[in-house]
Design a protein around this motif. Structure first.
Motif, PDB file in Angstrom:
ATOM      1  N   SER A  11       0.977  -1.398   0.016  1.00  0.00           N
ATOM      2  CA  SER A  11      -0.119  -0.005  -0.042  1.00  0.00           C
ATOM      3  C   SER A  11       0.940   1.118   0.094  1.00  0.00           C
ATOM      4  O   SER A  11       0.424   2.311  -0.639  1.00  0.00           O
ATOM      5  CB  SER A  11      -0.907  -0.141   1.347  1.00  0.00           C
ATOM      6  OG  SER A  11      -0.131  -0.109   2.496  1.00  0.00           O
ATOM      7  N   VAL A  37      -8.761   3.104  -0.240  1.00  0.00           N
ATOM      8  CA  VAL A  37      -8.562   2.376   0.934  1.00  0.00           C
ATOM      9  C   VAL A  37      -8.615   2.960   2.226  1.00  0.00           C
ATOM     10  O   VAL A  37      -9.032   4.221   2.381  1.00  0.00           O
ATOM     11  CB  VAL A  37      -6.883   2.171   0.690  1.00  0.00           C
ATOM     12  CG1 VAL A  37      -6.508   1.319  -0.495  1.00  0.00           C
ATOM     13  CG2 VAL A  37      -6.103   3.542   0.599  1.00  0.00           C
ATOM     14  N   THR A  41      -4.843   3.721   6.924  1.00  0.00           N
ATOM     15  CA  THR A  41      -3.690   2.963   6.244  1.00  0.00           C
ATOM     16  C   THR A  41      -2.952   4.002   5.475  1.00  0.00           C
ATOM     17  O   THR A  41      -1.920   4.156   5.531  1.00  0.00           O
ATOM     18  CB  THR A  41      -4.398   1.965   5.168  1.00  0.00           C
ATOM     19  OG1 THR A  41      -5.019   0.716   6.087  1.00  0.00           O
ATOM     20  CG2 THR A  41      -3.173   1.374   4.223  1.00  0.00           C
TER      21      THR A  41
END
Length: 78
Positions: A11, A37, A41
């Motif tokens: 990510s 997302v 995160t």
């Protein structure tokens, strides 16, 4: 961690690529929506990337410190 050490499947790499190709400062919420997302995160990855000198935080948002050329070279390396 440098760009060379960053796994394209992570990510963190996705956030970096998104910022690099947007070519303008972006807030974490914009990145979250653009990549679809989790916000926590994105914020955690931005903190890691900033710590490693791959992104910079400005008043307007985050910017990439790598170029699109750097990203393309990373993706085409054997």
């Amino acid at each position: 961690m440098s760009l060379a050490q960053l796994d394209p499947k992570t990510s963190a790499f996705k956030v970096l690529v998104y910022l690099t190709f947007k070519d303008r400062p972006m807030k974490p919420l914009e990145i979250t929506k653009g990549l679809d997302v989790n916000g926590s995160t994105v914020r955690a990855r931005l903190a890691e990337l900033k710590k490693n000198g791959l992104v910079e935080s400005l008043a307007e948002g985050y910017i990439s410190r790598v170029t699109s050329y750097d990203i393309l070279m990373k993706l085409t390396q054997p």
